[in-house]
Design a protein around this motif. Sequence first.
Motif, short mmCIF file in Angstrom:
data_model
loop_
_atom_site.label_atom_id
_atom_site.label_comp_id
_atom_site.label_asym_id
_atom_site.label_seq_id
_atom_site.Cartn_x
_atom_site.Cartn_y
_atom_site.Cartn_z
N SER A 111 -44.85 -2.64 20.92
CA SER A 111 -44.01 -3.80 21.25
C SER A 111 -42.82 -3.41 22.10
O SER A 111 -42.45 -2.23 22.17
CB SER A 111 -43.48 -4.43 19.96
OG SER A 111 -44.54 -4.95 19.21
N GLU B 200 -46.84 -12.96 22.67
CA GLU B 200 -45.93 -13.64 21.74
C GLU B 200 -44.64 -12.86 21.73
O GLU B 200 -44.62 -11.68 22.06
CB GLU B 200 -46.52 -13.75 20.33
CG GLU B 200 -46.74 -12.42 19.60
CD GLU B 200 -45.47 -11.73 19.13
OE1 GLU B 200 -44.54 -12.42 18.70
OE2 GLU B 200 -45.39 -10.49 19.23
N TYR C 134 -41.49 1.89 20.16
CA TYR C 134 -41.30 0.66 20.93
C TYR C 134 -41.05 1.04 22.38
O TYR C 134 -40.74 2.18 22.69
CB TYR C 134 -40.03 -0.08 20.46
CG TYR C 134 -40.15 -0.81 19.15
CD1 TYR C 134 -40.77 -2.05 19.07
CD2 TYR C 134 -39.58 -0.27 17.99
CE1 TYR C 134 -40.85 -2.73 17.85
CE2 TYR C 134 -39.66 -0.95 16.77
CZ TYR C 134 -40.30 -2.18 16.71
OH TYR C 134 -40.38 -2.84 15.52
N TYR D 269 -38.20 -9.19 19.89
CA TYR D 269 -39.37 -8.32 19.76
C TYR D 269 -40.54 -9.05 20.43
O TYR D 269 -40.71 -10.25 20.19
CB TYR D 269 -39.75 -8.10 18.29
CG TYR D 269 -38.75 -7.33 17.47
CD1 TYR D 269 -37.63 -7.96 16.94
CD2 TYR D 269 -38.93 -5.98 17.21
CE1 TYR D 269 -36.71 -7.25 16.16
CE2 TYR D 269 -38.02 -5.27 16.43
CZ TYR D 269 -36.91 -5.91 15.92
OH TYR D 269 -36.02 -5.21 15.16
N GLU E 69 -43.86 -9.63 13.05
CA GLU E 69 -43.40 -10.46 11.94
C GLU E 69 -44.04 -11.86 12.01
O GLU E 69 -44.83 -12.16 12.91
CB GLU E 69 -41.87 -10.49 11.88
CG GLU E 69 -41.17 -10.82 13.15
CD GLU E 69 -41.41 -12.24 13.56
OE1 GLU E 69 -42.13 -12.46 14.55
OE2 GLU E 69 -40.88 -13.14 12.87
N ARG F 181 -33.79 -4.11 20.17
CA ARG F 181 -33.10 -3.34 19.11
C ARG F 181 -32.83 -1.92 19.60
O ARG F 181 -33.61 -1.36 20.37
CB ARG F 181 -33.99 -3.32 17.84
CG ARG F 181 -33.55 -2.28 16.84
CD ARG F 181 -34.16 -2.42 15.49
NE ARG F 181 -35.50 -1.88 15.27
CZ ARG F 181 -35.88 -0.63 15.42
NH1 ARG F 181 -35.05 0.29 15.88
NH2 ARG F 181 -37.12 -0.26 15.13
P1 5GP Z 1 -38.11 -3.08 12.92
O1 5GP Z 1 -36.76 -3.39 13.53
O2 5GP Z 1 -38.02 -2.77 11.45
O3 5GP Z 1 -38.85 -2.03 13.70
O4 5GP Z 1 -38.97 -4.42 13.05
C1 5GP Z 1 -38.52 -5.61 12.54
C2 5GP Z 1 -39.65 -6.62 12.46
O5 5GP Z 1 -40.10 -6.98 13.75
C3 5GP Z 1 -40.86 -6.09 11.71
O6 5GP Z 1 -41.30 -7.10 10.81
C4 5GP Z 1 -41.86 -5.86 12.80
O7 5GP Z 1 -43.19 -6.00 12.33
C5 5GP Z 1 -41.51 -6.97 13.76
N1 5GP Z 1 -42.00 -6.74 15.12
C6 5GP Z 1 -42.17 -5.56 15.76
N2 5GP Z 1 -42.66 -5.76 16.98
C7 5GP Z 1 -42.84 -7.10 17.13
C8 5GP Z 1 -43.35 -7.94 18.17
O8 5GP Z 1 -43.77 -7.50 19.24
N3 5GP Z 1 -43.36 -9.28 17.94
C9 5GP Z 1 -42.93 -9.83 16.79
N4 5GP Z 1 -43.02 -11.16 16.66
N5 5GP Z 1 -42.46 -9.07 15.79
C10 5GP Z 1 -42.40 -7.72 15.94
#
Ligand code: 5GP
Length: 211
Positions: A37, A72, A53, A81, A103, A41
């Motif tokens: 993704s 998405e 990422y 994200y 998420e 952040r």
């Molecule tokens: P973290 O900051 O802990 O890496 O991620 C926070 C949340 O964002 C997690 O629930 C993760 O699964 C979600 N997330 C990570 N990449 C993406 C994305 O590309 N799209 C969406 N919608 N959520 C994401």
Amino acid sequence: MAHKGVLIVISGFSGAGKGTLVKKLLETYDNYALSISMTTRKPREGEEEGKAYFFTDKEHFEEKISQNGFIEYAQYCDNYYGTPRAYVEEQLAVGKDVILEIEIQGALKIKEQFPESVLLFVTPPSAEELERRLIGRGTEEPDVIRKRLSRASEESEGIEAYDYIVVNDDLDICVEELHRLVDAARRAPVRREAFIKEIREELKSFAKGAE
Ligand code: 5GP
């Protein structure tokens, strides 16, 4: 469009152990490809660009949104994200089962666009265990942990939208279970349209021959 691979969404509360699970799944089986993704952040310690990422800023992220570059995207705890489109489409076309670790808002958008996708929700055995894992990870400040727990509480309202829940208690069992669920999804009629059509045609001609 009929894809050759299965599009898999794995969601779960922050701290549910999704990252470890997905890593193990990729190491154990070779049919999976993981979508990386893009996020606004800041990287956590040890997170590498292009592995955890693609890290970017708000301006570039918004530009990519306007170019339809994501399948998405969502805002989560004050950051963007998103799932870059090109990689997912390429990998599905060559028959890889593509994993999106995203998420719930993103998961729902995927189900809308790709009804044949498989939505898996990973949860720890209890809320207490979730808090313990978040604190144990030691990468977040207490107020961030609180934010993530409160987000988990909101997200728990959406679990029914998923196809399956997987409780992550024992890692190996959980990996095995995820793999079996994806394998089962391959056998759903929605993924076997060409086969169904073919056998129907054959049956029709057999039935005619028997008249
Ligand atoms: P973290 O900051 O802990 O890496 O991620 C926070 C949340 O964002 C997690 O629930 C993760 O699964 C979600 N997330 C990570 N990449 C993406 C994305 O590309 N799209 C969406 N919608 N959520 C994401």
